[in-house]
Design an enzyme around this catalytic site. Structure first.
Site, PDB file in Angstrom:
ATOM      1  N   ASP A 192     114.197  55.963  14.180  1.00 23.51           N
ATOM      2  CA  ASP A 192     115.405  56.146  13.461  1.00 23.51           C
ATOM      3  C   ASP A 192     116.248  57.155  14.735  1.00 23.51           C
ATOM      4  O   ASP A 192     115.153  58.438  14.965  1.00 23.51           O
ATOM      5  CB  ASP A 192     115.001  57.848  12.868  1.00 23.51           C
ATOM      6  CG  ASP A 192     116.450  58.089  11.936  1.00 23.51           C
ATOM      7  OD1 ASP A 192     117.123  57.526  11.017  1.00 23.51           O
ATOM      8  OD2 ASP A 192     116.761  59.277  12.492  1.00 23.51           O
ATOM      9  N   TYR A 224     121.183  62.559  19.471  1.00 28.95           N
ATOM     10  CA  TYR A 224     119.955  62.918  20.171  1.00 28.95           C
ATOM     11  C   TYR A 224     119.728  62.595  21.612  1.00 28.95           C
ATOM     12  O   TYR A 224     118.771  63.497  22.323  1.00 28.95           O
ATOM     13  CB  TYR A 224     119.104  62.247  19.713  1.00 28.95           C
ATOM     14  CG  TYR A 224     118.522  62.305  17.756  1.00 28.95           C
ATOM     15  CD1 TYR A 224     119.324  62.659  17.105  1.00 28.95           C
ATOM     16  CD2 TYR A 224     117.694  61.761  17.590  1.00 28.95           C
ATOM     17  CE1 TYR A 224     119.353  63.299  15.754  1.00 28.95           C
ATOM     18  CE2 TYR A 224     117.988  61.384  15.746  1.00 28.95           C
ATOM     19  CZ  TYR A 224     118.870  62.243  15.575  1.00 28.95           C
ATOM     20  OH  TYR A 224     118.262  62.964  13.926  1.00 28.95           O
ATOM     21  N   HIS A 243     126.816  59.163  10.661  1.00 27.36           N
ATOM     22  CA  HIS A 243     126.033  60.006  11.612  1.00 27.36           C
ATOM     23  C   HIS A 243     126.045  61.311   9.996  1.00 27.36           C
ATOM     24  O   HIS A 243     124.823  61.996   9.841  1.00 27.36           O
ATOM     25  CB  HIS A 243     125.465  60.411  12.344  1.00 27.36           C
ATOM     26  CG  HIS A 243     124.467  61.461  12.809  1.00 27.36           C
ATOM     27  ND1 HIS A 243     123.837  61.431  14.149  1.00 27.36           N
ATOM     28  CD2 HIS A 243     124.183  62.572  11.915  1.00 27.36           C
ATOM     29  CE1 HIS A 243     122.832  62.623  14.077  1.00 27.36           C
ATOM     30  NE2 HIS A 243     122.314  62.892  13.243  1.00 27.36           N
TER      31      HIS A 243
HETATM   32  N1  LIG Z   1     120.897  62.454   9.578  1.00 23.58           N
HETATM   33  C1  LIG Z   1     119.924  64.201  10.084  1.00 23.58           C
HETATM   34  O1  LIG Z   1     121.471  64.813  10.278  1.00 23.58           O
HETATM   35  C2  LIG Z   1     118.956  64.396  10.315  1.00 23.58           C
HETATM   36  C3  LIG Z   1     118.588  65.757  10.693  1.00 23.58           C
HETATM   37  C4  LIG Z   1     116.916  65.930  10.815  1.00 23.58           C
HETATM   38  C5  LIG Z   1     116.411  65.598  11.507  1.00 23.58           C
HETATM   39  N2  LIG Z   1     116.627  64.001  10.770  1.00 23.58           N
HETATM   40  C6  LIG Z   1     115.629  62.505  11.435  1.00 23.58           C
HETATM   41  O2  LIG Z   1     114.868  62.794  10.648  1.00 23.58           O
HETATM   42  C7  LIG Z   1     113.677  62.871  11.532  1.00 23.58           C
HETATM   43  C8  LIG Z   1     112.203  63.269  11.325  1.00 23.58           C
HETATM   44  O3  LIG Z   1     113.397  65.623  11.639  1.00 23.58           O
HETATM   45  P1  LIG Z   1     112.161  66.066  10.884  1.00 23.58           P
HETATM   46  O4  LIG Z   1     112.223  67.698  11.073  1.00 23.58           O
HETATM   47  O5  LIG Z   1     112.350  65.711   9.153  1.00 23.58           O
HETATM   48  O6  LIG Z   1     110.945  65.784  10.787  1.00 23.58           O
HETATM   49  P2  LIG Z   1     109.164  66.388  10.444  1.00 23.58           P
HETATM   50  O7  LIG Z   1     108.166  65.501  10.778  1.00 23.58           O
HETATM   51  O8  LIG Z   1     109.756  66.324   8.738  1.00 23.58           O
HETATM   52  O9  LIG Z   1     109.455  68.033  10.516  1.00 23.58           O
HETATM   53  C9  LIG Z   1     108.861  67.712  11.277  1.00 23.58           C
HETATM   54  C10 LIG Z   1     108.126  68.849  12.514  1.00 23.58           C
HETATM   55  O10 LIG Z   1     107.020  68.938  11.604  1.00 23.58           O
HETATM   56  C11 LIG Z   1     105.800  69.308  12.203  1.00 23.58           C
HETATM   57  N3  LIG Z   1     104.682  68.576  12.160  1.00 23.58           N
HETATM   58  C12 LIG Z   1     104.873  67.074  11.902  1.00 23.58           C
HETATM   59  N4  LIG Z   1     103.115  66.295  12.108  1.00 23.58           N
HETATM   60  C13 LIG Z   1     102.711  67.227  10.978  1.00 23.58           C
HETATM   61  C14 LIG Z   1     101.815  67.442  10.752  1.00 23.58           C
HETATM   62  N5  LIG Z   1     101.130  66.415  10.033  1.00 23.58           N
HETATM   63  N6  LIG Z   1     101.501  68.641  10.450  1.00 23.58           N
HETATM   64  C15 LIG Z   1     101.883  69.523  10.319  1.00 23.58           C
HETATM   65  N7  LIG Z   1     102.789  69.765  11.425  1.00 23.58           N
HETATM   66  C16 LIG Z   1     103.481  68.193  11.335  1.00 23.58           C
HETATM   67  C17 LIG Z   1     105.565  68.863  13.316  1.00 23.58           C
HETATM   68  O11 LIG Z   1     105.434  70.033  14.058  1.00 23.58           O
HETATM   69  P3  LIG Z   1     105.424  69.944  15.669  1.00 23.58           P
HETATM   70  O12 LIG Z   1     106.431  70.214  16.485  1.00 23.58           O
HETATM   71  O13 LIG Z   1     104.208  70.787  16.338  1.00 23.58           O
HETATM   72  O14 LIG Z   1     105.058  68.675  16.047  1.00 23.58           O
HETATM   73  C18 LIG Z   1     107.784  69.411  13.818  1.00 23.58           C
HETATM   74  O15 LIG Z   1     107.784  70.661  14.047  1.00 23.58           O
HETATM   75  C19 LIG Z   1     113.790  63.772  12.972  1.00 23.58           C
HETATM   76  O16 LIG Z   1     113.769  63.142  14.094  1.00 23.58           O
HETATM   77  C20 LIG Z   1     115.513  62.370  12.942  1.00 23.58           C
HETATM   78  O17 LIG Z   1     115.276  61.297  13.379  1.00 23.58           O
HETATM   79  C21 LIG Z   1     118.156  63.473  11.049  1.00 23.58           C
END
Ligand SMILES: NC(=O)c1ccc[n+]([C@@H]2O[C@H](COP(=O)([O-])OP(=O)(O)OC[C@H]3O[C@@H](n4cnc5c(N)ncnc54)[C@H](OP(=O)(O)O)[C@@H]3O)[C@@H](O)[C@H]2O)c1
Length: 312
Positions: free
Chosen positions: A52, A57, A119
């Site tokens: 994604d 980004y 987005h």
């Molecule tokens: N449409 C939108 O507006 C929007 C907004 C936000 C995100 N997104 C998309 O969604 C994706 C996912 O983002 P998210 O923030 O939702 O990801 P997420 O994986 O739910 O959260 C990321 C955080 O979780 C931690 N993490 C990941 N795996 C872990 C594990 N196994 N154990 C403990 N902590 C863990 C990471 O820590 P570390 O930093 O220590 O690795 C990071 O701080 C983004 O990359 C993007 O593509 C879209």
């Protein structure tokens, strides 16, 4: 509930004959360019096949570079991976959609997209500044374009075979409905925040009924603590089933029929986040009964993304 205990291989069919999306997706919202490259390579190597991205980004070039190198090294064909990117708020004017799409393709180094999303439903003042603001720091919105105008331009990308599916992101049910009703090509996927503290059940039921894929971001509550990762119900289930809290949260998301995005930044985390298996039904129901409610990302209210450094 899913029958198979191997959730890693779950694929979800898209409407409009657009193929299948692997339920487990790797998100590329990683501000550091070098880390974007290593994390994307590690995710591909670990087995992620759904990526994604977003023009917002500002790392499509790095993601593309990592994917190209990883595909060659792993003997993986382009068709085996599912690539999504997103149209930013400053490109909602119909005449800006195709150029923005082509620029993303070019940066990613691919010749088609599996999925292109709007987005957010908020149109910002068109131009090169992705975060246009007045002297007081208020976002400059563009009132001269509707979401349906933008949607029509997205439909024509599908007509011309440039992307297989189109969808929306950061949108409420009230905003999706008029697009769904007027669309010639219905949204295939909608990406929104979802986790046990924000289950979005009404949205999920509507999407299920209409054959739209619910793609959850922040399935781990963006990793924010306290949050779902430290919830006592999740921790207790994790101990009981011999998995980590992250694996329990990701399994729950897939078992309720959503696809999801997670952003592991290391190879070990990528393997951990893929290695999920079905929860026993009582554990699944216990998570459904969690009462805490919390949204972690305000983007859905304003169109201004959280977790992206301002001004970049
Ligand atoms: N449409 C939108 O507006 C929007 C907004 C936000 C995100 N997104 C998309 O969604 C994706 C996912 O983002 P998210 O923030 O939702 O990801 P997420 O994986 O739910 O959260 C990321 C955080 O979780 C931690 N993490 C990941 N795996 C872990 C594990 N196994 N154990 C403990 N902590 C863990 C990471 O820590 P570390 O930093 O220590 O690795 C990071 O701080 C983004 O990359 C993007 O593509 C879209």
């Amino acid at each position: 509930m899913l029958e198979s205990s191997d959730l890693r291989l779950t694929r979800i069919s898209l409407n409009h004959g657009a193929g299948c999306m692997p339920a487990l997706g790797f998100g590329t919202l990683i501000p550091d360019p070098a880390l974007t490259i290593t994390a994307t390579r590690d995710a591909l190597e670990a087995g992620f096949r759904h990526f994604d991205c977003a023009e917002r980004y500002r790392n499509e070039r790095e993601v593309g570079e990592a994917l190209r190198a990883g595909l060659v090294a792993g003997g993986i064909a382009r068709e085996e991976i599912f690539v999504t990117t997103k149209l930013w708020n400053t490109n909602h004017r119909p005449e800006r959609v195709e150029p923005a799409f082509e620029a993303s393709l070019n940066r990613l180094g691919v010749n088609y997209l599996d999925l292109y999303l709007i987005h957010t439903p908020f149109a910002f003042q068109p131009g090169d500044d992705q975060d246009p603001r007045d002297q007081n720091g208020n976002v400059l919105y563009d009132r001269g374009v509707t979401l349906l105008d933008t949607w029509r331009a997205m439909e024509s990308l599908v007509d011309r075979g440039k992307c297989r599916a189109i969808g929306l992101s950061d949108i409420s049910l009230n905003e999706v409905l008029p697009i769904y009703e007027s669309a010639r090509i219905k949204p295939a996927v909608v990406q929104v925040e979802a986790h046990p503290y924000l289950p979005e059940t009404e949205l999920l039921e509507f999407f299920r009924e209409k054959g739209i894929v619910f793609l959850a971001f922040a399935p781990l509550g963006h990793g924010i603590r306290p949050g779902p990762l430290e919830d006592p119900v999740i921790s207790a289930i994790a101990a009981r089933v011999g998995k980590t809290s992250a694996q329990v949260l990701l399994a729950w998301a897939v078992q309720r029929g959503t696809a999801l995005l997670t952003t592991p930044r290391t190879a070990a985390r990528a393997r951990e986040n893929l290695n999920i298996s079905a929860l026993p039904e009582d554990a699944f129901e216990e998570i459904n009964r969690i009462q805490t409610r919390q949204r972690f990302n305000e983007v859905v209210k304003t169109g201004s993304p959280g977790f992206i450094p301002q001004g970049s």
